[in-house]
Structures are given as structure tokens and as C-alpha cells.
Design a protein around this motif. Structure first.
Motif, PDB file in Angstrom:
ATOM      1  N   THR A 127       0.584  -1.433  -0.212  1.00 55.29           N
ATOM      2  CA  THR A 127       0.108   0.013  -0.313  1.00 55.29           C
ATOM      3  C   THR A 127       0.994   1.358   0.247  1.00 55.29           C
ATOM      4  OG1 THR A 127      -0.447  -0.667   2.744  1.00 55.29           O
ATOM      5  CG2 THR A 127      -2.382  -1.458   0.995  1.00 55.29           C
ATOM      6  N   ALA A 128       2.204   0.864  -0.088  1.00 50.34           N
ATOM      7  CA  ALA A 128       2.568   2.386   0.138  1.00 50.34           C
ATOM      8  C   ALA A 128       2.916   2.850  -0.809  1.00 50.34           C
ATOM      9  CB  ALA A 128       4.325   1.828   0.612  1.00 50.34           C
ATOM     10  N   THR A 129       3.413   4.125  -1.890  1.00 45.92           N
ATOM     11  CA  THR A 129       3.251   4.681  -2.889  1.00 45.92           C
ATOM     12  C   THR A 129       5.248   4.977  -2.623  1.00 45.92           C
ATOM     13  OG1 THR A 129       1.892   6.241  -2.042  1.00 45.92           O
ATOM     14  CG2 THR A 129       3.791   7.202  -3.640  1.00 45.92           C
ATOM     15  N   TYR A 130       5.901   5.037  -4.382  1.00 43.77           N
ATOM     16  CA  TYR A 130       7.009   4.435  -4.105  1.00 43.77           C
ATOM     17  C   TYR A 130       7.814   5.602  -5.550  1.00 43.77           C
ATOM     18  CZ  TYR A 130       6.608   0.534  -1.607  1.00 43.77           C
ATOM     19  OH  TYR A 130       6.913  -0.437  -0.480  1.00 43.77           O
ATOM     20  N   ASN A 131       8.470   5.837  -4.621  1.00 44.40           N
ATOM     21  CA  ASN A 131       9.366   6.806  -6.575  1.00 44.40           C
ATOM     22  C   ASN A 131      10.340   6.652  -6.673  1.00 44.40           C
ATOM     23  OD1 ASN A 131       8.001   9.549  -5.562  1.00 44.40           O
ATOM     24  ND2 ASN A 131       9.040   9.915  -3.080  1.00 44.40           N
ATOM     25  N   VAL A 132      10.607   6.313  -7.979  1.00 44.42           N
ATOM     26  CA  VAL A 132      11.094   5.907  -9.274  1.00 44.42           C
ATOM     27  C   VAL A 132      12.235   6.464  -9.554  1.00 44.42           C
ATOM     28  CG1 VAL A 132      11.008   4.586 -11.291  1.00 44.42           C
ATOM     29  CG2 VAL A 132       9.639   3.318  -9.764  1.00 44.42           C
ATOM     30  N   GLY A 133      13.132   6.605  -9.592  1.00 40.69           N
ATOM     31  CA  GLY A 133      14.556   7.238 -10.158  1.00 40.69           C
ATOM     32  C   GLY A 133      14.702   8.327  -9.105  1.00 40.69           C
ATOM     33  N   TYR A 134      13.965   8.597  -8.105  1.00 39.11           N
ATOM     34  CA  TYR A 134      15.444   8.761  -7.197  1.00 39.11           C
ATOM     35  C   TYR A 134      15.621   7.951  -5.763  1.00 39.11           C
ATOM     36  CZ  TYR A 134      12.551  13.175  -7.841  1.00 39.11           C
ATOM     37  OH  TYR A 134      12.516  14.732  -8.541  1.00 39.11           O
ATOM     38  N   PHE A 135      17.106   7.987  -5.274  1.00 39.38           N
ATOM     39  CA  PHE A 135      17.761   8.269  -4.559  1.00 39.38           C
ATOM     40  C   PHE A 135      18.088   8.304  -3.467  1.00 39.38           C
ATOM     41  CE2 PHE A 135      18.825   6.317  -8.528  1.00 39.38           C
ATOM     42  CZ  PHE A 135      18.239   4.474  -8.366  1.00 39.38           C
ATOM     43  N   GLY A 136      17.515   8.310  -2.300  1.00 37.91           N
ATOM     44  CA  GLY A 136      17.259   9.021  -1.128  1.00 37.91           C
ATOM     45  C   GLY A 136      16.433  10.788  -1.460  1.00 37.91           C
ATOM     46  N   VAL A 137      16.937  11.660  -1.149  1.00 36.38           N
ATOM     47  CA  VAL A 137      17.070  12.746  -1.756  1.00 36.38           C
ATOM     48  C   VAL A 137      17.477  13.413  -2.879  1.00 36.38           C
ATOM     49  CG1 VAL A 137      15.777  13.967   0.458  1.00 36.38           C
ATOM     50  CG2 VAL A 137      18.454  14.330  -0.590  1.00 36.38           C
ATOM     51  N   GLU A 138      17.652  12.897  -3.324  1.00 37.40           N
ATOM     52  CA  GLU A 138      18.592  13.267  -5.102  1.00 37.40           C
ATOM     53  C   GLU A 138      18.250  12.499  -5.930  1.00 37.40           C
ATOM     54  OE1 GLU A 138      21.071  15.495  -5.052  1.00 37.40           O
ATOM     55  OE2 GLU A 138      20.972  15.401  -3.015  1.00 37.40           O
ATOM     56  N   PRO A 139      17.553  12.588  -7.149  1.00 37.70           N
ATOM     57  CA  PRO A 139      17.399  12.071  -8.511  1.00 37.70           C
ATOM     58  C   PRO A 139      17.993  11.379  -9.423  1.00 37.70           C
ATOM     59  CG  PRO A 139      17.628  14.423  -8.749  1.00 37.70           C
ATOM     60  CD  PRO A 139      17.603  14.660  -7.327  1.00 37.70           C
ATOM     61  N   LEU A 140      17.636  10.576 -10.045  1.00 38.94           N
ATOM     62  CA  LEU A 140      18.427   9.561 -10.843  1.00 38.94           C
ATOM     63  C   LEU A 140      19.323  10.625 -11.532  1.00 38.94           C
ATOM     64  CD1 LEU A 140      19.881   7.006 -11.979  1.00 38.94           C
ATOM     65  CD2 LEU A 140      17.572   7.509 -12.928  1.00 38.94           C
ATOM     66  N   ASN A 141      20.091  10.661 -12.253  1.00 33.54           N
ATOM     67  CA  ASN A 141      20.777  11.513 -13.110  1.00 33.54           C
ATOM     68  C   ASN A 141      21.601  10.181 -14.421  1.00 33.54           C
ATOM     69  OD1 ASN A 141      22.229  13.249 -14.534  1.00 33.54           O
ATOM     70  ND2 ASN A 141      24.630  13.319 -13.585  1.00 33.54           N
ATOM     71  N   GLY A 142      19.984   9.856 -15.056  1.00 30.84           N
ATOM     72  CA  GLY A 142      20.593   9.210 -16.125  1.00 30.84           C
ATOM     73  C   GLY A 142      18.451   8.952 -16.347  1.00 30.84           C
ATOM     74  N   TYR A 143      18.617   7.977 -17.665  1.00 32.73           N
ATOM     75  CA  TYR A 143      17.723   7.075 -17.913  1.00 32.73           C
ATOM     76  C   TYR A 143      17.256   6.020 -16.891  1.00 32.73           C
ATOM     77  CZ  TYR A 143      18.582  10.587 -21.138  1.00 32.73           C
ATOM     78  OH  TYR A 143      19.356  11.438 -22.460  1.00 32.73           O
ATOM     79  N   ILE A 144      15.894   5.616 -17.514  1.00 36.87           N
ATOM     80  CA  ILE A 144      15.904   4.251 -16.970  1.00 36.87           C
ATOM     81  C   ILE A 144      14.709   4.058 -18.236  1.00 36.87           C
ATOM     82  CG2 ILE A 144      14.012   3.173 -15.747  1.00 36.87           C
ATOM     83  CD1 ILE A 144      13.897   5.501 -13.678  1.00 36.87           C
ATOM     84  N   ASP A 145      15.489   2.442 -18.731  1.00 37.25           N
ATOM     85  CA  ASP A 145      14.882   2.082 -19.631  1.00 37.25           C
ATOM     86  C   ASP A 145      14.312   0.531 -19.144  1.00 37.25           C
ATOM     87  OD1 ASP A 145      14.590   1.646 -22.410  1.00 37.25           O
ATOM     88  OD2 ASP A 145      15.454   0.339 -23.063  1.00 37.25           O
ATOM     89  N   ASP A 146      12.902   0.284 -19.831  1.00 37.98           N
ATOM     90  CA  ASP A 146      12.398  -0.797 -19.566  1.00 37.98           C
ATOM     91  C   ASP A 146      12.073  -0.870 -18.151  1.00 37.98           C
ATOM     92  OD1 ASP A 146      11.504  -2.029 -22.361  1.00 37.98           O
ATOM     93  OD2 ASP A 146      13.643  -2.446 -22.300  1.00 37.98           O
ATOM     94  N   LEU A 147      11.287  -0.362 -17.527  1.00 42.91           N
ATOM     95  CA  LEU A 147      11.064  -0.655 -16.261  1.00 42.91           C
ATOM     96  C   LEU A 147      10.349  -1.640 -15.592  1.00 42.91           C
ATOM     97  CD1 LEU A 147      11.053   0.322 -13.038  1.00 42.91           C
ATOM     98  CD2 LEU A 147       9.354   1.917 -14.070  1.00 42.91           C
ATOM     99  N   ARG A 148      10.600  -1.883 -14.939  1.00 39.08           N
ATOM    100  CA  ARG A 148       9.494  -4.173 -14.626  1.00 39.08           C
ATOM    101  C   ARG A 148       9.360  -3.800 -13.656  1.00 39.08           C
ATOM    102  NH1 ARG A 148       9.959  -9.527 -18.471  1.00 39.08           N
ATOM    103  NH2 ARG A 148       7.655 -10.120 -18.035  1.00 39.08           N
ATOM    104  N   ILE A 149       8.778  -3.581 -12.748  1.00 37.66           N
ATOM    105  CA  ILE A 149       8.241  -3.937 -11.104  1.00 37.66           C
ATOM    106  C   ILE A 149       7.731  -5.904 -10.985  1.00 37.66           C
ATOM    107  CG2 ILE A 149       7.378  -3.841  -8.551  1.00 37.66           C
ATOM    108  CD1 ILE A 149       8.225  -0.363  -9.547  1.00 37.66           C
ATOM    109  N   THR A 150       8.014  -6.599 -10.862  1.00 36.28           N
ATOM    110  CA  THR A 150       7.501  -8.096 -11.199  1.00 36.28           C
ATOM    111  C   THR A 150       7.344  -8.707  -8.727  1.00 36.28           C
ATOM    112  OG1 THR A 150       7.928  -8.561 -12.830  1.00 36.28           O
ATOM    113  CG2 THR A 150       7.041 -10.299 -11.605  1.00 36.28           C
ATOM    114  N   ASN A 151       5.974  -8.594  -8.481  1.00 37.89           N
ATOM    115  CA  ASN A 151       6.114  -9.426  -7.227  1.00 37.89           C
ATOM    116  C   ASN A 151       5.828 -10.085  -6.856  1.00 37.89           C
ATOM    117  OD1 ASN A 151       5.601  -9.147  -4.643  1.00 37.89           O
ATOM    118  ND2 ASN A 151       3.175  -9.483  -4.928  1.00 37.89           N
ATOM    119  N   GLY A 152       7.181 -11.279  -6.641  1.00 42.65           N
ATOM    120  CA  GLY A 152       7.411 -12.767  -6.232  1.00 42.65           C
ATOM    121  C   GLY A 152       8.097 -13.575  -7.480  1.00 42.65           C
ATOM    122  N   ILE A 153       8.616 -12.561  -8.169  1.00 50.01           N
ATOM    123  CA  ILE A 153       9.073 -13.255  -8.837  1.00 50.01           C
ATOM    124  C   ILE A 153      10.447 -12.498  -9.247  1.00 50.01           C
ATOM    125  CG2 ILE A 153       9.252 -14.445 -11.329  1.00 50.01           C
ATOM    126  CD1 ILE A 153       7.020 -13.834 -11.791  1.00 50.01           C
ATOM    127  N   ALA A 154      11.522 -13.450  -9.024  1.00 53.04           N
ATOM    128  CA  ALA A 154      12.865 -13.361  -8.515  1.00 53.04           C
ATOM    129  C   ALA A 154      13.633 -12.944 -10.400  1.00 53.04           C
ATOM    130  CB  ALA A 154      13.873 -13.658  -7.929  1.00 53.04           C
TER     131      ALA A 154
END
Length: 76
Positions: A33-60
Motif C-alpha cells: 500500500t506504500a507509494t514509491y518514487n522511481v528515479g530517486y535515491f534518497g533525496v537526489e534525482p537519478l542522473n541518467g535514464y531508466i529503460d524498460d522499467l518492470r516491477i514484478t511481485n513474487g518472481i526473482a
């Protein structure tokens, strides 16, 4: 890629596992139920690109080095 399996976090760059950044034990459970911020590490924004973001629950997806896909993942 970043993957967590059985409490261990694995890091990969171009399909190669990066042991210099390490794999580590992660005992934290991510609440559904939490809200997650993709592209931030702590308080600093990601300096780059995210390609093919995929979040899968229960599968490694990756726990050892792999050949990266040559095309985008299908939507379904």
C-alpha cells in the motif's frame, strides 16, 4: 537490473552481475500500500535514464548474469 530474491539484492549492468557494488541482504519488506518514487535515491534525482522499467511481485527475474533482451518486453 536490480532484483531481490530471498532477502538478497542483486545488481547487474548490461546483464553482468556487479559484485563491486555488491549484493546485500535486505530484510525490509516493501508494503503493497506504500507509494514509491522511481528515479530517486534518497533525496537526489537519478542522473541518467531508466529503460524498460518492470516491477514484478513474487518472481526473482535475475539472480545471476544474463543476456539482456534485444527488444522491449511485450505489454502482456
Amino acid at each position: 537490473a536490480v532484483c531481490r530474491s530471498n532477502g538478497v539484492i542483486y545488481f547487474f549492468v548490461d546483464g553482468t552481475q556487479k559484485t563491486t557494488q555488491g549484493s546485500g541482504v535486505a530484510s525490509y519488506s516493501f508494503p503493497v500500500t506504500a507509494t514509491y518514487n522511481v528515479g530517486y535515491f534518497g533525496v537526489e534525482p537519478l542522473n541518467g535514464y531508466i529503460d524498460d522499467l518492470r516491477i514484478t511481485n513474487g518472481i526473482a527475474r535475475y539472480t545471476s548474469s544474463f543476456t539482456p533482451p534485444s527488444a522491449a518486453f511485450p505489454l502482456s
